[in-house]
Design a protein around this motif. Structure first.
Motif, PDB file in Angstrom:
ATOM      1  N   ARG A   6       0.841  -1.193   0.000  1.00 32.36           N
ATOM      2  CA  ARG A   6       0.000   0.000   0.000  1.00 32.36           C
ATOM      3  C   ARG A   6       0.874   1.240   0.000  1.00 32.36           C
ATOM      4  NH1 ARG A   6      -3.891   1.088   4.465  1.00 32.36           N
ATOM      5  NH2 ARG A   6      -2.263   0.068   5.651  1.00 32.36           N
ATOM      6  N   ASN A   7       0.500   2.151  -0.791  1.00 31.60           N
ATOM      7  CA  ASN A   7       1.220   3.425  -0.775  1.00 31.60           C
ATOM      8  C   ASN A   7       0.517   4.385   0.168  1.00 31.60           C
ATOM      9  OD1 ASN A   7       3.582   3.576  -2.223  1.00 31.60           O
ATOM     10  ND2 ASN A   7       2.481   3.559  -4.187  1.00 31.60           N
ATOM     11  N   VAL A   8       1.199   4.681   1.222  1.00 32.94           N
ATOM     12  CA  VAL A   8       0.602   5.608   2.166  1.00 32.94           C
ATOM     13  C   VAL A   8       1.378   6.912   2.080  1.00 32.94           C
ATOM     14  CG1 VAL A   8       0.037   6.026   4.576  1.00 32.94           C
ATOM     15  CG2 VAL A   8      -0.038   3.702   3.650  1.00 32.94           C
ATOM     16  N   ILE A   9       0.657   7.923   1.872  1.00 34.51           N
ATOM     17  CA  ILE A   9       1.321   9.227   1.810  1.00 34.51           C
ATOM     18  C   ILE A   9       1.370   9.813   3.220  1.00 34.51           C
ATOM     19  CG2 ILE A   9       1.249  11.549   0.847  1.00 34.51           C
ATOM     20  CD1 ILE A   9      -0.406  10.289  -1.478  1.00 34.51           C
ATOM     21  N   HIS A  10       2.563  10.092   3.624  1.00 33.93           N
ATOM     22  CA  HIS A  10       2.711  10.695   4.945  1.00 33.93           C
ATOM     23  C   HIS A  10       2.869  12.196   4.788  1.00 33.93           C
ATOM     24  CE1 HIS A  10       3.002   7.087   7.360  1.00 33.93           C
ATOM     25  NE2 HIS A  10       3.654   6.533   6.338  1.00 33.93           N
ATOM     26  N   TYR A  11       2.029  12.878   5.482  1.00 30.71           N
ATOM     27  CA  TYR A  11       2.179  14.329   5.484  1.00 30.71           C
ATOM     28  C   TYR A  11       3.004  14.714   6.694  1.00 30.71           C
ATOM     29  CZ  TYR A  11      -1.374  14.452   1.897  1.00 30.71           C
ATOM     30  OH  TYR A  11      -2.052  14.287   0.729  1.00 30.71           O
ATOM     31  N   ARG A  12       4.078  15.380   6.426  1.00 24.36           N
ATOM     32  CA  ARG A  12       4.886  15.847   7.545  1.00 24.36           C
ATOM     33  C   ARG A  12       4.157  16.980   8.243  1.00 24.36           C
ATOM     34  NH1 ARG A  12      10.468  14.625   7.614  1.00 24.36           N
ATOM     35  NH2 ARG A  12      10.990  13.281   5.871  1.00 24.36           N
ATOM     36  N   ARG A  13       4.231  16.931   9.532  1.00 27.80           N
ATOM     37  CA  ARG A  13       3.677  18.058  10.269  1.00 27.80           C
ATOM     38  C   ARG A  13       4.534  19.276  10.010  1.00 27.80           C
ATOM     39  NH1 ARG A  13       0.700  16.901  15.715  1.00 27.80           N
ATOM     40  NH2 ARG A  13      -0.013  14.812  15.230  1.00 27.80           N
ATOM     41  N   ALA A  14       3.894  20.376   9.869  1.00 25.43           N
ATOM     42  CA  ALA A  14       4.650  21.612   9.673  1.00 25.43           C
ATOM     43  C   ALA A  14       5.578  21.819  10.858  1.00 25.43           C
ATOM     44  CB  ALA A  14       3.696  22.784   9.540  1.00 25.43           C
ATOM     45  N   LYS A  15       6.746  22.230  10.556  1.00 21.58           N
ATOM     46  CA  LYS A  15       7.720  22.516  11.608  1.00 21.58           C
ATOM     47  C   LYS A  15       7.122  23.539  12.569  1.00 21.58           C
ATOM     48  CE  LYS A  15      12.061  22.817   9.613  1.00 21.58           C
ATOM     49  NZ  LYS A  15      13.187  23.693   9.245  1.00 21.58           N
ATOM     50  N   GLN A  29      10.734  36.733  21.587  1.00 23.47           N
ATOM     51  CA  GLN A  29      11.943  36.277  22.258  1.00 23.47           C
ATOM     52  C   GLN A  29      11.569  35.596  23.571  1.00 23.47           C
ATOM     53  OE1 GLN A  29      14.943  36.718  20.691  1.00 23.47           O
ATOM     54  NE2 GLN A  29      13.589  37.411  19.066  1.00 23.47           N
ATOM     55  N   GLY A  30      12.528  34.862  24.091  1.00 21.63           N
ATOM     56  CA  GLY A  30      12.357  34.284  25.420  1.00 21.63           C
ATOM     57  C   GLY A  30      11.356  33.159  25.474  1.00 21.63           C
ATOM     58  N   ILE A  31      11.138  32.507  24.346  1.00 20.95           N
ATOM     59  CA  ILE A  31      10.180  31.420  24.341  1.00 20.95           C
ATOM     60  C   ILE A  31      10.865  30.156  23.844  1.00 20.95           C
ATOM     61  CG2 ILE A  31       8.064  30.564  23.282  1.00 20.95           C
ATOM     62  CD1 ILE A  31       6.985  33.354  23.459  1.00 20.95           C
ATOM     63  N   SER A  32      10.802  29.134  24.651  1.00 24.90           N
ATOM     64  CA  SER A  32      11.416  27.872  24.293  1.00 24.90           C
ATOM     65  C   SER A  32      10.331  26.876  23.933  1.00 24.90           C
ATOM     66  CB  SER A  32      12.229  27.358  25.480  1.00 24.90           C
ATOM     67  OG  SER A  32      12.500  25.989  25.298  1.00 24.90           O
ATOM     68  N   LYS A  33      10.635  26.016  22.992  1.00 21.85           N
ATOM     69  CA  LYS A  33       9.650  25.008  22.633  1.00 21.85           C
ATOM     70  C   LYS A  33       9.753  23.803  23.555  1.00 21.85           C
ATOM     71  CE  LYS A  33      10.370  26.454  18.428  1.00 21.85           C
ATOM     72  NZ  LYS A  33      11.165  26.185  17.250  1.00 21.85           N
ATOM     73  N   LYS A  34      10.837  23.755  24.320  1.00 23.94           N
ATOM     74  CA  LYS A  34      10.999  22.648  25.248  1.00 23.94           C
ATOM     75  C   LYS A  34      10.392  23.012  26.594  1.00 23.94           C
ATOM     76  CE  LYS A  34      15.266  21.082  23.129  1.00 23.94           C
ATOM     77  NZ  LYS A  34      16.715  21.179  23.218  1.00 23.94           N
ATOM     78  N   GLY A  35      10.099  22.002  27.352  1.00 28.89           N
ATOM     79  CA  GLY A  35       9.617  22.239  28.697  1.00 28.89           C
ATOM     80  C   GLY A  35       8.132  22.542  28.735  1.00 28.89           C
ATOM     81  N   GLY A  36       7.674  22.824  29.896  1.00 33.23           N
ATOM     82  CA  GLY A  36       6.244  23.014  30.109  1.00 33.23           C
ATOM     83  C   GLY A  36       5.769  24.375  29.664  1.00 33.23           C
ATOM     84  N   LYS A  37       4.513  24.623  29.976  1.00 37.15           N
ATOM     85  CA  LYS A  37       3.871  25.861  29.555  1.00 37.15           C
ATOM     86  C   LYS A  37       4.664  27.088  29.999  1.00 37.15           C
ATOM     87  CE  LYS A  37       0.353  28.706  28.553  1.00 37.15           C
ATOM     88  NZ  LYS A  37       0.144  29.137  27.189  1.00 37.15           N
ATOM     89  N   SER A  38       5.215  27.017  31.205  1.00 34.22           N
ATOM     90  CA  SER A  38       5.886  28.210  31.720  1.00 34.22           C
ATOM     91  C   SER A  38       7.126  28.546  30.907  1.00 34.22           C
ATOM     92  CB  SER A  38       6.260  28.008  33.186  1.00 34.22           C
ATOM     93  OG  SER A  38       7.226  26.986  33.286  1.00 34.22           O
ATOM     94  N   ARG A  39       7.677  27.530  30.240  1.00 35.77           N
ATOM     95  CA  ARG A  39       8.857  27.820  29.423  1.00 35.77           C
ATOM     96  C   ARG A  39       8.467  28.251  28.023  1.00 35.77           C
ATOM     97  NH1 ARG A  39      13.710  23.694  30.183  1.00 35.77           N
ATOM     98  NH2 ARG A  39      13.660  23.409  32.420  1.00 35.77           N
TER      99      ARG A  39
END
Ligand SMILES: [Zn+2]
Length: 89
Positions: A6-15, A29-39
């Motif tokens: 089967r050919n399954v097309i995978h859509y990459r999630r947008a970065k 500025q000052g915003i990290s994608k890692k860590g919890g909400k506070s980060r």
């Protein structure tokens, strides 16, 4: 149809992109994608929504509206919504 090939097309999630200021569109500025909400947000009024410049501007505009120096409809629409939020705090 069943097939092992089967050919399954995978859509990459947008970065995940850096959050941008809702008024001037500059990167926040000052915003990290890692860590919890506070980060991931800034512990400030409009943190994670507006940049520091625009936050200061909104507060200033809000004060001037409260002082009667300017009217709400003299403020640009993008800024106005935040001025209104700021004044309802
Ligand atoms: Zn901004």
């Amino acid at each position: 149809m069943t097939s092992k090939h089967r050919n399954v097309i995978h859509y990459r999630r947008a970065k995940p992109s850096m959050p941008h200021c809702a008024v001037c569109r500059s990167e926040l500025q000052g915003i990290s994608k890692k860590g919890g909400k506070s980060r991931r947000t800034t512990n400030r009024l409009f943190g994670g929504t507006l940049c520091a410049n625009c936050t200061a501007k909104i507060i200033e505009l809000g004060n001037r509206v409260e002082q009667g120096e300017i009217k709400l409809d003299e403020i640009g629409i993008r800024q106005r919504v935040f001025v209104l939020q700021r004044m309802s705090h």
